[in-house]
Design a protein around this motif. Structure first.
Motif, PDB file in Angstrom:
ATOM      1  N   PHE A 164     109.990  70.150  60.593  1.00 60.48           N
ATOM      2  CA  PHE A 164     110.621  71.331  61.189  1.00 60.48           C
ATOM      3  C   PHE A 164     110.826  71.124  62.683  1.00 60.48           C
TER       4      PHE A 164
ATOM      5  N   VAL B 173     115.041  72.304  57.246  1.00 56.59           N
ATOM      6  CA  VAL B 173     113.887  71.971  56.414  1.00 56.59           C
ATOM      7  C   VAL B 173     113.379  73.209  55.690  1.00 56.59           C
ATOM      8  N   LEU B 174     113.257  74.313  56.414  1.00 61.22           N
ATOM      9  CA  LEU B 174     112.764  75.554  55.817  1.00 61.22           C
ATOM     10  C   LEU B 174     113.765  76.124  54.811  1.00 61.22           C
TER      11      LEU B 174
ATOM     12  N   LEU C 261     113.520  74.259  51.633  1.00 60.32           N
ATOM     13  CA  LEU C 261     112.314  74.639  50.901  1.00 60.32           C
ATOM     14  C   LEU C 261     112.501  75.958  50.165  1.00 60.32           C
TER      15      LEU C 261
ATOM     16  N   THR D 256     100.741  69.208  52.407  1.00 59.17           N
ATOM     17  CA  THR D 256     102.102  68.939  52.881  1.00 59.17           C
ATOM     18  C   THR D 256     102.427  69.664  54.178  1.00 59.17           C
TER      19      THR D 256
ATOM     20  N   MET E 183     105.384  68.910  56.914  1.00 60.98           N
ATOM     21  CA  MET E 183     106.453  69.902  56.937  1.00 60.98           C
ATOM     22  C   MET E 183     106.670  70.450  58.351  1.00 60.98           C
TER      23      MET E 183
ATOM     24  N   LEU F  79     111.304  68.257  50.867  1.00 65.89           N
ATOM     25  CA  LEU F  79     110.920  67.343  51.942  1.00 65.89           C
ATOM     26  C   LEU F  79     111.702  66.038  51.880  1.00 65.89           C
TER      27      LEU F  79
ATOM     28  N   THR G  68     108.668  71.676  46.584  1.00 67.88           N
ATOM     29  CA  THR G  68     108.300  71.296  47.944  1.00 67.88           C
ATOM     30  C   THR G  68     108.566  69.825  48.210  1.00 67.88           C
TER      31      THR G  68
END
Length: 330
Positions: free
Chosen positions: A30, A37-38, A41, A22, A26, A81, A77
């Motif tokens: 980002f 996004v982070l 997560l 992934t 990812m 996403l 995860t």
């Protein structure tokens, strides 16, 4: 080494490979959307592990084997996403909690879930909170402080104006007058062949999926079935660049969660089909339903609902394949 320990080690190794695969997607996400996004997560991972630990404690089960197998982190995860970057923190936490409780532990834990946990959490969040779940940012992203403000409601800086835009799939679904050429030329959500930037996200997940295939984490049947059926039905229903066009096959393959769904969602070994023939039909069904929901349904993408609907069909698919093999046996 006992057979149970061997199974646990194989599961841990497979989960590590999935998490590794992934990373390209990812990183592109980002680059495209920024810190949201982070943050998604981190929130989903912390929530999934906390819920897993709490449920195991209530059930008086040992924590280490389940917490260390990586399945909770994979669910977290994939959910992160799929969620819109910069959605409210409570939405992310609610979706992750629902994924672990209703998608996994309600049925007894890992290896017993009939539905894909990440997609169940996503679908429940989408049905319950449709407005924030459809707020996708434009591709410029935000700095860290702006992202924290948007997600947690802090007042570090002023929230930028007009940072949310309709996705390419949503714009196409509600389009009534513009041709495809006009949409690609004038709508900022459209890129060269699909959604702007999301084209590269899908290619990155395709690369990660190819790595998993090379590592024999799963077979080719489900991904090929999904992508082939999505390609064929979009080709048959494609009306060129007219205003009533539903998009080209390449548009559908490189937009939305197509590659994430094909290589990371429908290949989940527990809720998916087991035999090769059933896996192929499972993937075909997901591809067809994804297109139907995107084109004529009430939601712009449809991968999550397509997967959950086909999860219901897995026992029937397995019985059909088994009966066919019995009839063809010498």
């Amino acid at each position: 080494m006992s057979p149970l320990e061997s199974v646990d080690e194989r599961l841990q190794q497979a989960m590590k490979l999935v998490l590794l695969a992934t990373v390209p997607g990812m990183l592109v996400l980002f680059w495209l959307y920024g810190w949201g996004v982070l943050i998604n997560l981190i929130l989903t991972a912390m929530t999934a592990l906390a819920v897993e630990a709490a449920v195991l404690k209530l059930r008086q089960r040992p924590l280490k084997p389940t917490l260390s197998d990586g399945s909770a982190l994979v669910t977290a995860t994939l959910l992160a996403l799929a969620l819109p970057p910069y959605c409210p923190w409570w939405l992310t936490v609610s979706a992750a909690t629902a994924a672990m409780l209703f998608g996994k532990h309600l049925y007894g834990g890992v290896g017993k879930n009939p539905f894909n946990p990440a997609m169940l959490g996503f679908a429940l969040a989408l049905v319950t909170f449709p407005q924030p779940m459809t707020h996708w940012p434009s591709s410029h992203g935000m700095d860290l402080l702006g992202g924290l403000q948007q997600i947690f409601g802090f007042s570090f800086s002023q929230t930028p104006d007009a940072w949310v835009q309709a996705t390419a799939l949503d714009s196409l679904r509600i389009n009534k007058s513009l041709t495809m050429d006009e949409l690609f030329a004038g709508n900022p959500a459209f890129g060269h062949f699909g959604a702007r930037g999301v084209e590269w996200v899908n290619l990155a997940f395709l690369a990660g999926g190819a790595f998993l295939l090379q590592q024999r984490v799963f077979s080719w049947h489900a991904p090929v079935g999904m992508l082939a059926s999505l390609f064929i039905i979009s080709l048959l229903c494609w009306n060129g660049s007219g205003s009533d066009s539903h998009g080209s096959p390449l548009f559908h393959l490189l937009t939305g969660a197509s590659m994430l769904g094909a290589f990371f969602i429908i290949t989940e070994p527990v809720s998916g089909a087991k035999s090769p023939g059933a896996r192929l039909m499972f993937g075909v069904g997901v591809g067809l339903l994804t297109y139907l929901i995107r084109t004529w349904g009430g939601y712009p993408d449809g991968v999550a609902f397509a997967v959950l609907l086909m999860n219901l069909c897995v026992p029937t698919l397995e019985r059909f394949v088994a009966a066919r093999q019995e009839r063809n046996a010498p």
